[in-house]
Motif scaffolding. Sequence first.
Motif, PDB file in Angstrom:
ATOM      1  N   LYS A 106       5.072  -1.217  13.762  1.00 14.76           N
ATOM      2  CA  LYS A 106       5.227  -1.090  15.337  1.00 14.76           C
ATOM      3  C   LYS A 106       3.951  -1.586  15.761  1.00 14.76           C
ATOM      4  CE  LYS A 106       6.533   1.490  19.235  1.00 14.76           C
ATOM      5  NZ  LYS A 106       5.516   0.455  20.023  1.00 14.76           N
ATOM      6  N   LEU A 107       2.905  -1.148  15.270  1.00 16.69           N
ATOM      7  CA  LEU A 107       1.492  -1.443  15.895  1.00 16.69           C
ATOM      8  C   LEU A 107       1.206  -3.064  15.685  1.00 16.69           C
ATOM      9  CD1 LEU A 107      -0.456   1.486  14.786  1.00 16.69           C
ATOM     10  CD2 LEU A 107       0.009   0.862  17.202  1.00 16.69           C
ATOM     11  N   ARG A 108       1.655  -3.733  14.425  1.00 19.65           N
ATOM     12  CA  ARG A 108       1.423  -5.088  14.147  1.00 19.65           C
ATOM     13  C   ARG A 108       2.227  -5.824  15.211  1.00 19.65           C
ATOM     14  NH1 ARG A 108       1.970  -9.524  13.578  1.00 19.65           N
ATOM     15  NH2 ARG A 108       1.545 -10.867  11.774  1.00 19.65           N
ATOM     16  N   ALA A 109       3.475  -5.298  15.371  1.00 10.17           N
ATOM     17  CA  ALA A 109       4.262  -6.246  16.143  1.00 10.17           C
ATOM     18  C   ALA A 109       3.936  -6.026  17.446  1.00 10.17           C
ATOM     19  CB  ALA A 109       5.666  -5.746  16.248  1.00 10.17           C
ATOM     20  N   ASP A 110       3.519  -4.777  18.055  1.00 12.70           N
ATOM     21  CA  ASP A 110       2.980  -4.691  19.331  1.00 12.70           C
ATOM     22  C   ASP A 110       1.646  -5.656  19.565  1.00 12.70           C
ATOM     23  OD1 ASP A 110       4.858  -2.798  19.819  1.00 12.70           O
ATOM     24  OD2 ASP A 110       3.679  -1.280  19.737  1.00 12.70           O
ATOM     25  N   GLY A 111       0.777  -5.688  18.767  1.00 14.28           N
ATOM     26  CA  GLY A 111      -0.231  -6.367  18.589  1.00 14.28           C
ATOM     27  C   GLY A 111      -0.116  -7.825  18.906  1.00 14.28           C
ATOM     28  N   GLU A 112       0.899  -8.305  18.138  1.00 13.55           N
ATOM     29  CA  GLU A 112       1.062  -9.974  18.113  1.00 13.55           C
ATOM     30  C   GLU A 112       1.688 -10.257  19.611  1.00 13.55           C
ATOM     31  OE1 GLU A 112       3.572 -13.268  15.904  1.00 13.55           O
ATOM     32  OE2 GLU A 112       3.630 -11.638  15.016  1.00 13.55           O
ATOM     33  N   LEU A 137      -3.816  -3.597  17.035  1.00 16.37           N
ATOM     34  CA  LEU A 137      -4.019  -3.874  15.446  1.00 16.37           C
ATOM     35  C   LEU A 137      -5.389  -3.210  14.961  1.00 16.37           C
ATOM     36  CD1 LEU A 137      -4.132  -7.736  16.276  1.00 16.37           C
ATOM     37  CD2 LEU A 137      -2.388  -6.370  15.185  1.00 16.37           C
ATOM     38  N   GLY A 138      -6.158  -2.670  15.485  1.00  9.69           N
ATOM     39  CA  GLY A 138      -7.167  -1.754  15.210  1.00  9.69           C
ATOM     40  C   GLY A 138      -6.697  -0.588  14.678  1.00  9.69           C
ATOM     41  N   GLU A 139      -5.747   0.044  15.220  1.00  8.98           N
ATOM     42  CA  GLU A 139      -4.770   1.292  14.908  1.00  8.98           C
ATOM     43  C   GLU A 139      -4.006   0.811  13.454  1.00  8.98           C
ATOM     44  OE1 GLU A 139      -2.921   3.486  17.867  1.00  8.98           O
ATOM     45  OE2 GLU A 139      -3.959   2.833  19.488  1.00  8.98           O
ATOM     46  N   ALA A 140      -3.417  -0.222  13.533  1.00  8.68           N
ATOM     47  CA  ALA A 140      -2.639  -0.580  12.267  1.00  8.68           C
ATOM     48  C   ALA A 140      -3.698  -0.499  11.098  1.00  8.68           C
ATOM     49  CB  ALA A 140      -2.024  -1.718  12.570  1.00  8.68           C
ATOM     50  N   LYS A 141      -4.752  -1.286  11.114  1.00  5.90           N
ATOM     51  CA  LYS A 141      -5.834  -1.312  10.291  1.00  5.90           C
ATOM     52  C   LYS A 141      -6.345   0.012   9.786  1.00  5.90           C
ATOM     53  CE  LYS A 141      -8.892  -4.756  10.223  1.00  5.90           C
ATOM     54  NZ  LYS A 141      -9.820  -5.411  10.816  1.00  5.90           N
ATOM     55  N   LYS A 142      -6.385   0.813  10.572  1.00  7.25           N
ATOM     56  CA  LYS A 142      -7.093   2.244  10.548  1.00  7.25           C
ATOM     57  C   LYS A 142      -6.126   2.812   9.431  1.00  7.25           C
ATOM     58  CE  LYS A 142      -9.479   4.557  13.296  1.00  7.25           C
ATOM     59  NZ  LYS A 142      -9.780   5.469  14.071  1.00  7.25           N
ATOM     60  N   LEU A 143      -5.047   2.889   9.799  1.00  6.84           N
ATOM     61  CA  LEU A 143      -3.864   3.444   8.886  1.00  6.84           C
ATOM     62  C   LEU A 143      -3.795   2.807   7.442  1.00  6.84           C
ATOM     63  CD1 LEU A 143      -0.826   3.871  11.476  1.00  6.84           C
ATOM     64  CD2 LEU A 143      -1.924   5.573  10.536  1.00  6.84           C
ATOM     65  N   LEU A 144      -3.968   1.709   7.307  1.00  9.56           N
ATOM     66  CA  LEU A 144      -3.976   1.052   6.402  1.00  9.56           C
ATOM     67  C   LEU A 144      -5.318   1.134   5.471  1.00  9.56           C
ATOM     68  CD1 LEU A 144      -2.295  -2.319   7.319  1.00  9.56           C
ATOM     69  CD2 LEU A 144      -1.419  -0.658   5.833  1.00  9.56           C
ATOM     70  N   GLY A 145      -6.378   1.560   5.908  1.00 10.88           N
ATOM     71  CA  GLY A 145      -7.629   1.829   5.296  1.00 10.88           C
ATOM     72  C   GLY A 145      -8.436   0.655   5.247  1.00 10.88           C
ATOM     73  N   PRO A 192       0.728  -1.006  -0.007  1.00  9.56           N
ATOM     74  CA  PRO A 192      -0.021  -0.054  -0.136  1.00  9.56           C
ATOM     75  C   PRO A 192       0.886   1.308  -0.080  1.00  9.56           C
ATOM     76  CG  PRO A 192       0.042  -0.942   2.226  1.00  9.56           C
ATOM     77  CD  PRO A 192       0.761  -1.985   0.985  1.00  9.56           C
ATOM     78  N   ALA A 193       0.348   2.449  -0.557  1.00  5.39           N
ATOM     79  CA  ALA A 193       1.149   3.627  -0.535  1.00  5.39           C
ATOM     80  C   ALA A 193       0.830   4.205   0.675  1.00  5.39           C
ATOM     81  CB  ALA A 193       0.523   4.559  -1.766  1.00  5.39           C
ATOM     82  N   LEU A 194       1.996   4.115   1.460  1.00  7.87           N
ATOM     83  CA  LEU A 194       2.085   4.863   2.732  1.00  7.87           C
ATOM     84  C   LEU A 194       3.132   5.636   2.827  1.00  7.87           C
ATOM     85  CD1 LEU A 194       1.330   1.678   5.084  1.00  7.87           C
ATOM     86  CD2 LEU A 194      -0.168   3.688   4.635  1.00  7.87           C
ATOM     87  N   SER A 195       3.284   6.828   3.623  1.00 10.38           N
ATOM     88  CA  SER A 195       4.482   7.564   4.088  1.00 10.38           C
ATOM     89  C   SER A 195       5.346   6.623   4.983  1.00 10.38           C
ATOM     90  CB  SER A 195       4.117   8.655   4.708  1.00 10.38           C
ATOM     91  OG  SER A 195       3.675   8.383   6.119  1.00 10.38           O
ATOM     92  N   LYS A 196       6.821   6.716   4.895  1.00 12.76           N
ATOM     93  CA  LYS A 196       7.613   6.056   5.696  1.00 12.76           C
ATOM     94  C   LYS A 196       7.139   6.022   7.158  1.00 12.76           C
ATOM     95  CE  LYS A 196      12.247   5.041   6.910  1.00 12.76           C
ATOM     96  NZ  LYS A 196      11.935   3.862   7.745  1.00 12.76           N
ATOM     97  N   GLU A 197       6.915   7.077   7.641  1.00 16.13           N
ATOM     98  CA  GLU A 197       6.459   7.435   8.855  1.00 16.13           C
ATOM     99  C   GLU A 197       5.068   6.615   9.435  1.00 16.13           C
ATOM    100  OE1 GLU A 197       3.958  10.935  11.049  1.00 16.13           O
ATOM    101  OE2 GLU A 197       5.954  11.420  10.487  1.00 16.13           O
TER     102      GLU A 197
END
Length: 80
Positions: free
Chosen positions: A50-56, A71-79, A38-43
């Motif tokens: 980080k959120l994915r790793a933290d969630g796991e 994981l929900g926050e990561a999903k939100k960033l990914l749309g 997905p087209a995401l900024s580096k940030e």
Amino acid sequence: MRNSALILCLALAGAGSAWAHNCPNEMKAIDAKLATKPALSKEDADKVAKLRADGEAQHKAGKHTESMTSLGEAKKLLGI
């Protein structure tokens, strides 16, 4: 009355277990989206990772509510 209380307690315990087992599905959804590059900024990409790793890690530690939040926050960033 006691039977009703027992049934309610068992139902709530089952609901907690179902919630806990959803963490892996959330991680799979994130991984699938990341595989599409997905087209995401580096940030944002770093934050998702980080959120994915933290969630796991939280899931493995039995902290399922925190895991689902991360994981929900990561999903939100990914749309998703």
